[in-house]
Design a protein around this motif. Structure first.
Motif: not given
Lengths: 449, 222
Positions: B74-76, B123, B128
């Motif tokens: 995932y786009y960390w 996210f 979240m």
């Protein structure tokens, strides 16, 4: 939890857009300096400023942001006294100065007050500076008397001193008669040239007797202001070949207090522009004086002034402009200024607040008085004139390296009998052989001037 | 006083060369200067904080993004970019800035809110929801409390703090509105935040009503 409600005032009509069009780095500043006979004591100077400020509430302020406009709020602290730096007319660091919009500096025997134009104009600045110097002398133990020329500190400030005289003298004028001043018109010649290193401002001050300048002006049937403005334009014309392509536009601030019988210490002046078309070859000095004369005669005509005042106030009273939020006003006014200065730029500014009356008892302690006006990005060479004690002080402030215009200006004056004494803040280090000399003691290479 | 025979003028100050014609002056007795003379040397070129930061920022973010894409997780890397941006704001607008504390606190409140809200939308997912349920109420409640304390202990700066405080109090209502609108499920932190904001606002009204009105008149004058 108790506290006082701090007083506040709107910024006056003419200065209201200054904070928006000038960034903190490019403040519109002028300086009034008194050269005293003895070395300045900063402690006494601080006490003098502390004592004088309550009498001048329009100076005891700090600038704050509202939703639509900036405004002035009473400043509960005291300004800081700074030792003058080599960078003159530098921006006022509001944070370092307890948020005051004017700055008090000293250097050896000179006391200087730098004013941001938002707080006052030349005449108001002179009145305040006089009061500080007078109080400074009083605390120093000298026997001085106000003689009606200095406002008594124990007298309450009158309403007239803090009024917005633009608003109070506003008369409704039909829209078709409103004058927008010199916003519209041809682009003027710009004095260009290599800037001084470190973006410094070069100051050259010359002083001589008023009588010698009056005598020279009389030869041309002109007043001192007309003569000096004409000479400034003539100097630009004679030293710049490019000046012959565009008109020379000299901005001259006009004090409106006498015309409207106002005693305000806030801004109450407007700028008129003397324009000289210079396409003709071999123009004589007389031509430039006539250009100035014609312009100033028109500028002090009460009905013409009323129309201009109406134009300024009308803009401010416009509900649409009023209700534009401040951040949006920033963008609009700053872009407007850029556009106007690009397409309608002026050549230079010459300001002359006139004769400063100081009490006879003060005169022995004051050696010279001078004034300087910050040069802008467009008007890179400005001139400020002030007279006191039968002496006239002419100060050129420049951003560019070149001093040809100033040299020509002063050479004409000396040629007409003026007994000039000059001072410069910038070390001219090129000797007559053309070699680069070194600064005394610095050991560093200095630029050629 | 020195003399320039070429220009026929007297020159004051500690200078050897005429400021107008650059010829040598004949030095007189009194050469005391009126102005502090501008001495220009070669200035040391300082590398600004901005330049260093943006150099570090772009290099770090590109490396992270590259690893991120390579690992296909995932786009960390966006979190890394957000944290670096926050560090920039923290140093530039809070630590180095000369602004008063009320502006800094307001700026921190807004920037932190924006970062967390942005992360919530980047996210997007059930994990979240804590951003609106816990983080925002905590940020606003803490900020409102600090303003309340500041106003109480630094009474003379009331006029500097009050407008920012009012904005924060308005923001403090948002979590409760979201709860009442069924956007979030956990309501206790939102209610605590709302309660703190109301408490601070009431203390302003009770202790400083006159001042509050004057301040609003000043700020909203047209």
């Amino acid at each position: 939890m108790e506290h006082d409600v701090l007083k506040w005032i709107k910024i006056d009509n003419s200065a209201r857009i200054y904070p928006m069009i000038y960034s903190e780095n490019g403040q519109n500043i002028f300086r009034i300096a008194f050269e005293m006979n003895g070395a300045v004591d900063p402690v006494i100077l601080h006490r003098a400023v502390r004592d004088v400020l309550p009498r001048y509430p329009s100076f005891k302020v700090r600038m704050k942001k509202g939703l639509f406009w900036y405004f002035f709020e009473e400043n509960a602290t005291l300004p800081v006294i700074f030792k003058d730096k080599d960078v003159r007319l530098d921006k006022i660091d509001f944070h370092a100065n307890n948020n005051y919009i004017f700055r008090v500096c000293y250097h050896k025997n000179v006391i200087s007050l730098d004013f941001n134009h938002t707080v006052t104009d030349g005449k108001g600045g002179v009145e305040f500076t006089k009061a500080v110097i007078f109080r400074y002398l009083e605390i120093s133990g000298y026997k001085v008397c106000g003689e009606g020329l200095i406002k008594a500190l124990d007298a309450p400030p009158s309403g007239g001193e803090i009024e917005d005289s633009f608003l109070n003298n506003y008369k409704r004028v039909p829209i078709k008669d409103i004058e927008l001043g010199d916003i519209l018109g041809k682009k003027g010649y710009s004095i260009n040239g290599a800037p001084l290193e470190d973006a410094a401002i070069g100051i050259i001050n010359g002083h001589c007797s008023v009588a010698s300048v009056k005598a020279a002006a009389k030869k041309y049937g002109a007043t001192v202001t007309e003569y000096l403005c004409g000479l400034f334009m003539y100097s630009i014309y004679m030293t710049n070949n490019n000046a012959k392509k565009r008109p020379i536009k000299l901005l001259i601030p006009i004090n409106l207090r006498k015309i409207f019988n106002s005693e305000t210490l806030r801004n109450f002046s407007f700028i008129t522009t003397a324009i000289a078309e210079v396409k003709e070859p071999s123009l004589k000095f007389d031509y430039f004086i006539e250009c100035v004369k014609a312009r100033l005669a028109n500028a002090v005509d009460p009905s013409a002034i009323s129309k201009k005042v109406a134009g300024m106030v009308k803009l401010d009273k416009n509900m649409f402009i009023k209700l534009i939020p401040l951040p949006l006003k920033f963008i609009i006014f700053r872009s407007g200024k850029k556009i106007i200065s690009t397409f309608r730029s002026s050549t230079a500014i010459l300001t002359n607040p006139g004769v400063i009356d100081i009490p006879e008892s003060m005169k022995p302690y004051v050696r010279h008085i001078n004034m300087a006006l910050i040069p802008t990005q467009n008007a890179t060479l400005n001139c400020a004139v002030i007279s006191c004690k039968d002496e006239i002080s002419i100060t050129f402030a420049r951003r560019c390296n070149d001093v040809d215009i100033i040299r020509f200006f002063f050479s004409v004056m000396t040629g007409e009998g003026a007994d000039l004494t000059l001072t410069s803040n910038y070390a001219e280090l090129k000797d007559f052989s053309g070699a680069t000399a070194k600064t005394k003691g610095s050991g560093e290479n200095e630029p050629l001037l | 006083m020195s003399r320039c025979y070429n220009c026929d003028i007297e020159v004051r100050g500690e200078v050897d060369i005429c400021p107008l014609c650059h010829n040598k002056l004949e030095r007189g007795d009194d050469t005391s200067g009126v102005f502090p003379i501008k001495k220009i040397g070669v200035p040391l070129k300082k590398i600004s904080f901005d330049k260093i930061f943006w150099f570090v920022f772009f290099n770090t973010v590109f490396v992270c993004l590259f690893i991120n894409i390579f690992l296909k997780t995932y786009y960390w890397s966006i979190v890394v970019a957000a944290v670096l941006l926050y560090v920039y704001v923290l140093i530039k607008n809070t630590i180095l800035s000369k602004s008063d504390i009320s502006k800094k606190l307001f700026f921190q409140t807004i920037v932190l809110s924006l970062i967390f809200v942005a992360m919530r939308f980047v996210f997007d997912g059930p994990q979240m929801t804590w951003v609106f349920e816990y983080v925002l109420p905590i940020i606003y409640a803490v900020s409102a409390l600090i303003y309340g304390i500041l106003i109480f202990i630094r009474v003379h700066n009331f006029h500097d703090y009050i407008i920012y405080e009012l904005f924060v109090l308005l923001l403090g209502v948002i979590p409760t509105v979201l709860y009442l609108g069924n956007v979030i499920e956990e309501g206790i932190p939102s209610f605590i935040c709302f309660f703190v904001c109301i408490l601070v606002f009431l203390s302003n009204i009770i202790f400083s009503w006159k001042f509050l009105v004057t301040e609003l008149k000043k700020r909203f004058h047209a």
